[in-house]
Design a protein around this motif. Structure first.
Motif, short mmCIF file in Angstrom:
data_model
loop_
_atom_site.label_atom_id
_atom_site.label_comp_id
_atom_site.label_asym_id
_atom_site.label_seq_id
_atom_site.Cartn_x
_atom_site.Cartn_y
_atom_site.Cartn_z
N LEU A 1 0.95 -1.37 0.09
CA LEU A 1 0.05 -0.15 -0.08
C LEU A 1 0.74 1.14 0.09
N LYS A 2 2.18 1.34 0.44
CA LYS A 2 2.74 2.39 0.71
C LYS A 2 3.41 2.81 -0.60
N ARG A 3 3.32 2.14 -1.67
CA ARG A 3 4.05 2.25 -3.09
C ARG A 3 5.35 3.16 -3.05
N PRO A 4 6.07 2.20 -2.49
CA PRO A 4 7.63 2.70 -2.37
C PRO A 4 8.37 2.86 -3.73
N ARG A 5 9.34 3.54 -3.46
CA ARG A 5 10.65 3.53 -4.53
C ARG A 5 11.35 2.19 -4.50
N LEU A 6 11.70 1.74 -3.04
CA LEU A 6 12.37 0.57 -3.00
C LEU A 6 11.72 -0.33 -2.07
N PHE A 7 11.46 -1.52 -2.34
CA PHE A 7 11.10 -2.59 -1.37
C PHE A 7 12.37 -3.31 -0.67
N LEU A 8 12.07 -3.62 0.72
CA LEU A 8 13.05 -4.34 1.38
C LEU A 8 12.23 -5.41 2.06
N PHE A 9 12.57 -6.74 1.79
CA PHE A 9 12.11 -7.75 2.30
C PHE A 9 12.99 -8.58 3.21
N ASP A 10 12.85 -8.51 4.50
CA ASP A 10 13.66 -9.09 5.43
C ASP A 10 13.03 -10.32 5.88
N GLU A 11 13.21 -11.52 5.26
CA GLU A 11 12.79 -12.69 5.65
C GLU A 11 11.30 -12.81 5.50
N ALA A 12 10.77 -12.04 4.43
CA ALA A 12 9.24 -11.63 4.46
C ALA A 12 8.52 -12.75 4.50
N THR A 13 8.94 -13.98 4.07
CA THR A 13 8.02 -15.24 4.24
C THR A 13 8.49 -16.13 4.93
N SER A 14 9.18 -15.86 6.29
CA SER A 14 9.79 -16.95 6.73
C SER A 14 8.82 -17.66 7.96
N ALA A 15 7.66 -17.01 7.94
CA ALA A 15 6.41 -17.52 8.81
C ALA A 15 5.30 -18.37 8.02
N LEU A 16 5.66 -18.49 6.98
CA LEU A 16 4.65 -19.10 6.12
C LEU A 16 4.75 -20.42 5.48
N ASP A 17 3.57 -21.29 5.40
CA ASP A 17 3.96 -22.52 4.87
C ASP A 17 4.29 -22.57 3.36
N SER A 18 4.35 -23.60 3.09
CA SER A 18 5.38 -23.69 1.74
C SER A 18 4.38 -23.36 0.61
N HIS A 19 3.03 -23.73 0.56
CA HIS A 19 2.04 -23.63 -0.46
C HIS A 19 2.01 -21.76 -0.42
N THR A 20 1.50 -21.41 0.80
CA THR A 20 1.55 -19.67 0.97
C THR A 20 2.69 -19.07 0.66
N GLU A 21 3.95 -19.58 0.86
CA GLU A 21 5.29 -19.01 0.53
C GLU A 21 5.23 -19.00 -1.01
N LEU A 22 4.94 -20.06 -1.72
CA LEU A 22 4.99 -19.63 -3.02
C LEU A 22 3.94 -18.75 -3.77
N ALA A 23 2.64 -19.09 -3.19
CA ALA A 23 1.81 -17.94 -3.68
C ALA A 23 2.41 -16.48 -3.50
N ILE A 24 2.93 -16.25 -2.20
CA ILE A 24 3.50 -14.72 -1.99
C ILE A 24 4.40 -14.23 -2.61
N GLN A 25 5.35 -15.36 -2.91
CA GLN A 25 6.62 -15.01 -3.57
C GLN A 25 6.32 -14.63 -5.04
N GLN A 26 5.18 -15.08 -5.77
CA GLN A 26 4.80 -14.91 -7.01
C GLN A 26 4.10 -13.40 -6.83
N SER A 27 3.39 -13.08 -5.76
CA SER A 27 2.73 -11.95 -5.61
C SER A 27 3.70 -10.77 -5.41
#
Length: 606
Positions: free
Chosen positions: A515-541
């Motif tokens: 929502l912030k619409r930034p100039r740079l994204f910083l993902f610090d272990e952004a999917t570390s708490a997700l299960d494998s199925h959700t992680e793949l979906a969010i990685q694509q997103s």
């Protein structure tokens, strides 16, 4: 660096100088340059204070003269004189009370405005302090200091404006009347009594305050431990350590109890000495006045006047010790809050800082070094360049310095060597607000506000429409979950978001960053708490959302960064390898070893 929440060291300045410093820090809030209305109210309030003091000192004179007129037989033509005096006495008593009540109407806005301005200033400053400061302080401890400080401001203003200043004004007028009407003996006894009382009060209260300071500091420490245990409620339950936590809290409360009882004992002893001084002064004045009446040098009305003045002084003086100690306690509370204002911001905007210039999002690290502790460097001579729209993954074993790069980029800390350029500007030369507005972070450990899901997502860009919030939630793959809740986006997430699972919290954080619409994204272990199925979906997103936006991905699981344009491998704070996933595997170096180890661990888990 100023010490807060702790006992003042032995080489600290004397307490009166501390009090002056507290009043000096409060003065801009009490007499704000940009609030003319508040200054006018304060000036009018002080004028009413002086008028009330003058009336209170004049009223007994009218009563004494009326007594003299009544006690001496007079003709009918003079009977109206004591009646007029008594009527004037009643009118002036009424007027003094009216002036005193008017001060309430003027005082309320002064107190509330000052509380608001000072509380807001401290609140903003605490948020501007460095991450290092907040990591070293208990939230409950700071909360207690702020709460005590705001209460101290309220009590301090009330005691000074309504009790202390009027009393001092009356003392000055009464001493002048006694000196002018009855000679130096009465004024001398009054001044000597007040002087001895004041010396005893100040010395006793300062010794008492030293004991109170320890009790206040220990109380804040105990409160901090209590809040800390509540914030870690689940951990306490996991290990069944309720009794351990309760015993730790009891130990802190026991020390507070010991220090407070010690302070109360000292307060009682100094109080006995103070009332003894007042009693001796009162007796001496009454005996002297009685002897003067017997000798014919004073009238009965004069005797009544002296006694009235004594009662008028002694009643508030009897409370002055309590008021003085209350003021000192308030000063201690306000001092600790204002000490937060004296805490220097470790990372501050340069005096000539300018907003971050517009740009496509080019990032460059030039020989950056950093250490939380000079004895243990975390980053050593790290250099890389990320072109606009590119994706850089930073990987490496735990403790290699991956998350530190994100903290430096966001200016939680400044590098100890080298520099960081964003769109050609050294980030140390631009304002922190403009830099952080251009970067959106999804941290590894997501903490949410105890508010609604809508508020937590919209926090990324306050003012965003609900449609924009829902679009961000869809991209983060959390909209369907939220829509299925009984309260939908108005559902409360609980303290630190504990009503949501780890994966749900992280998806809320991702939606907030989108929502912030930034100039740079910083993902610090952004999917570390997700299960494998959700992680793949969010990685694509995430790839879809960040396409065309410069992206830095800090990751431990290498499988999440195989699509990165470039991968930077850190070891012991140094960049040991860089390249694409395929190129690094072909090199058969540190990255290939990490990849092989993780693949083996995954195979073993399956």
């Amino acid at each position: 660096m100023p010490r807060i929440l702790n006992e003042r060291p032995s080489d600290a300045p004397a307490l009166p100088s501390v009090d002056r410093r507290v009043f000096r820090l409060m003065l801009p809030f009490l007499w704000p340059r940009d609030d003319r209305g508040l200054r006018v109210r304060l000036a009018v309030s002080m004028t009413l204070l002086c008028l009330t003091a003058a009336l209170n000192a004049t009223v007994p004179i009218l009563f004494a003269r009326a007594v003299d007129r009544i006690s001496v037989p007079a003709g009918t033509e003079l009977a109206a004189v004591p009646v007029a005096l008594l009527l004037a006495y009643g009118a002036m008593q009424w007027l003094a009370k009216v002036f005193n009540e008017l001060r309430w109407a003027l005082y309320g806005p002064i107190e509330q405005r000052m509380q608001r301005h000072m509380g807001l200033a401290v609140f903003r400053h605490v948020h501007e302090l460095s991450l290092r400061f907040h990591l070293g302080r208990r939230t409950g401890q700071i909360s207690r200091v702020l709460d005590n400080g705001m209460r101290g401001i309220r009590e301090l203003l009330f005691d000074v404006v309504f009790l202390i200043l009027p009393l001092f004004a009356e003392i000055a007028i009464i001493c002048a009347v006694l000196l002018g009407s009855f000679g130096a003996a009465f004024a001398g006894i009054t001044v000597a009594t007040l002087a001895l009382y004041g010396v005893c009060l100040v010395i006793g209260s300062e010794w008492l305050r030293r004991r109170q300071r320890k009790a206040v500091a220990e109380g804040a420490e105990a409160h901090g431990k209590a809040v800390d245990s509540l914030l870690n409620y689940e951990t306490v339950k996991y290990f069944g350590n309720e009794e351990h936590i309760a015993g730790r809290y009891e130990g802190a409360l026991r020390e507070v109890e010991r220090l407070t009882v010690n302070a109360m004992l000292w307060r009682s002893l100094t109080g006995i000495l103070q009332v003894s001084i007042l009693g001796a002064g009162l007796t001496a004045m009454i005996l002297l006045a009685a002897s003067e009446v017997a000798a014919g040098a004073m009238t009965v009305g004069d005797f009544v006047l002296v006694n009235t003045y004594l009662l008028q002084l002694i009643r508030p003086l009897d409370r002055l010790g309590q008021l003085y100690r209350s003021i000192k306690q308030s000063l201690t509370d306000v001092e600790q809050m204002l000490e937060l204002l004296n805490q220097p911001a470790e990372v501050a905007d340069a005096p000539d800082a300018v907003p971050l210039p517009a740009g496509p999002g080019r990032l460059r690290f030039e020989r950056v070094g950093f250490a939380y502790d000079p004895r243990r460097p975390v980053l050593r001579d790290v250099s890389f360049e990320l072109p606009p729209g590119g994706t850089l993954a930073i990987v490496g074993p735990s403790g290699a310095g991956k998350s530190t790069i994100g903290r430096l980029l966001f200016r939680f800390y400044d590098p100890t060597s080298g520099r960081i350029l964003f769109d050609g500007a050294d980030i140390s030369s631009v304002t922190q607000a403009s830099l952080r507005a251009a970067i959106a972070v999804v941290p590894q450990d997501t903490v949410l506000f105890n508010d609604t899901i809508l508020y937590n997502i919209a926090f990324g860009r306050p003012g965003a429409s609900r449609a924009e919030v829902e679009r961000a939630a869809r991209l983060a793959r959390i909209h369907d979950f939220v829509a299925g809740l009984p309260d939908g986006y108005d559902s409360l997430v609980g303290e630190r978001g504990l009503k949501l699972s780890g994966g749900e919290k992280q998806r809320v954080a991702i939606a907030r960053a989108i929502l912030k619409r930034p100039r740079l994204f910083l993902f610090d272990e952004a999917t570390s708490a997700l299960d494998s199925h959700t992680e793949l979906a969010i990685q694509q997103s995430l790839r879809e959302v960040s396409r065309g936006t410069t992206t830095v991905v800090i990751a431990h699981r290498l499988s999440t960064v195989v699509h990165a344009d470039e991968i930077l491998v850190l070891e012991d704070g140094r960049a040991v390898e860089r390249g694409t996933h395929a190129a690094l595997l072909a090199r058969d170096g540190a990255y290939a070893a990490l990849w092989a180890r993780q693949q083996a661990d995954r195979d073993a888990a399956e």
